[in-house]
Design an enzyme around this catalytic site. Structure first.
Site, mmCIF file in Angstrom:
data_model
loop_
_atom_site.group_PDB
_atom_site.id
_atom_site.type_symbol
_atom_site.label_atom_id
_atom_site.label_comp_id
_atom_site.label_asym_id
_atom_site.label_seq_id
_atom_site.Cartn_x
_atom_site.Cartn_y
_atom_site.Cartn_z
ATOM 1 N N GLN A 139 0.830 -1.219 0.000
ATOM 2 C CA GLN A 139 0.000 0.000 0.000
ATOM 3 C C GLN A 139 0.860 1.265 0.000
ATOM 4 O O GLN A 139 0.367 2.348 -0.309
ATOM 5 C CB GLN A 139 -0.962 -0.002 1.198
ATOM 6 C CG GLN A 139 -2.050 -1.073 1.084
ATOM 7 C CD GLN A 139 -2.990 -1.065 2.264
ATOM 8 O OE1 GLN A 139 -2.703 -1.656 3.286
ATOM 9 N NE2 GLN A 139 -4.106 -0.361 2.139
ATOM 10 N N CYS B 110 -10.725 0.336 3.668
ATOM 11 C CA CYS B 110 -9.369 0.145 3.159
ATOM 12 C C CYS B 110 -8.754 1.511 2.903
ATOM 13 O O CYS B 110 -9.393 2.379 2.281
ATOM 14 C CB CYS B 110 -9.416 -0.657 1.852
ATOM 15 S SG CYS B 110 -7.773 -0.990 1.178
ATOM 16 N N LEU B 111 -7.521 1.699 3.392
ATOM 17 C CA LEU B 111 -6.866 2.996 3.217
ATOM 18 C C LEU B 111 -6.585 3.270 1.741
ATOM 19 O O LEU B 111 -6.386 4.426 1.367
ATOM 20 C CB LEU B 111 -5.563 3.033 4.020
ATOM 21 C CG LEU B 111 -5.754 2.894 5.550
ATOM 22 C CD1 LEU B 111 -4.397 2.840 6.255
ATOM 23 C CD2 LEU B 111 -6.604 4.037 6.104
ATOM 24 N N GLU C 7 -5.313 -8.023 5.243
ATOM 25 C CA GLU C 7 -3.923 -7.627 4.932
ATOM 26 C C GLU C 7 -3.202 -8.712 4.119
ATOM 27 O O GLU C 7 -2.425 -8.392 3.206
ATOM 28 C CB GLU C 7 -3.152 -7.318 6.222
ATOM 29 C CG GLU C 7 -3.737 -6.202 7.085
ATOM 30 C CD GLU C 7 -3.969 -4.897 6.353
ATOM 31 O OE1 GLU C 7 -3.316 -4.648 5.333
ATOM 32 O OE2 GLU C 7 -4.850 -4.128 6.797
#
Ligand code: K1U
Ligand code: ZN
Length: 171
Positions: free
Chosen positions: A51, A94-95, A137
């Site tokens: 990410q 979710c970022l 994750e």
């Protein structure tokens, strides 16, 4: 420690399968420090290295509530070794897909083996939010996003919205 930029859908790097960590050295410790800095800044409860654009099988997590003391956890080369047949539904975010939240059904309990920052092989049996977050994750490490667990219609709508926003930003 550096707050790094978080990749946003539809960035293609989010679809990469991340590489196993071979050596736990100073550069890996710096990556982990940057991941915590970025995760706490966002704020988020988990982060996969991809990410922030680093294709390594590393996950950071902290499930402590705002008013509680921090409980930073690092999972290197995490692998699900067992999943329950029982399933549980959690509302996930979710970022890399900001402001989108949706119910996702996954195995309620999982066992995950991983290395810690000292290179020790450990196994955790997880349920509740820890089980959900670990699966979310580990999906990232395999190029899978939580929207892949939604219906095609819902997923396509979300991808379209973020693709349009990315195009506008590039103009
Ligand atoms: O991987 C990520 O994008 C991080 C994600 C983790 C996650 C959240 C919920 C279910 C499964 C996995 C997030 O942290 S989204 C932000 C979030 O959930 C949150 C942020 C601040 C306080 C509490 C929660
Ligand atoms: Zn995510």
């Amino acid at each position: 420690m550096t707050v790094r930029e978080i990749l946003i859908l539809p960035d293609k790097r989010l679809r990469q399968v991340s590489d196993p960590v071979k050596k736990i050295d100073a550069s890996l410790r710096k990556l982990v420090a940057d991941m915590f800095e970025t995760m706490y800044d966002a704020p988020g409860i988990g982060l996969a290295a991809i990410q922030i654009g680093t294709s390594k099988r590393v996950v950071t997590m902290d499930l402590a509530k705002k008013e509680e003391a921090k409980t930073p956890q690092v999972f290197i080369n995490p692998e699900v070794t067992w999943s329950s047949t029982e399933r549980a539904t959690y509302e996930e975010g979710c970022l890399s897909i900001p402001e989108v939240y949706s119910d996702v059904e996954r195995p309620a309990q999982v066992k995950v083996k991983y290395l810690d920052l000292e290179g020790e092989l450990l196994e955790v049996e997880a349920n509740g939010l820890l089980a959900t977050c670990l699966q979310h994750e580990i999906d990232h490490l395999n190029g899978i996003l939580f929207i892949d667990h939604l219906s095609k219609l819902k997923r396509d709508r979300i991808v379209k919205k973020f693709s349009k926003a990315a195009k506008r930003a590039a103009e």
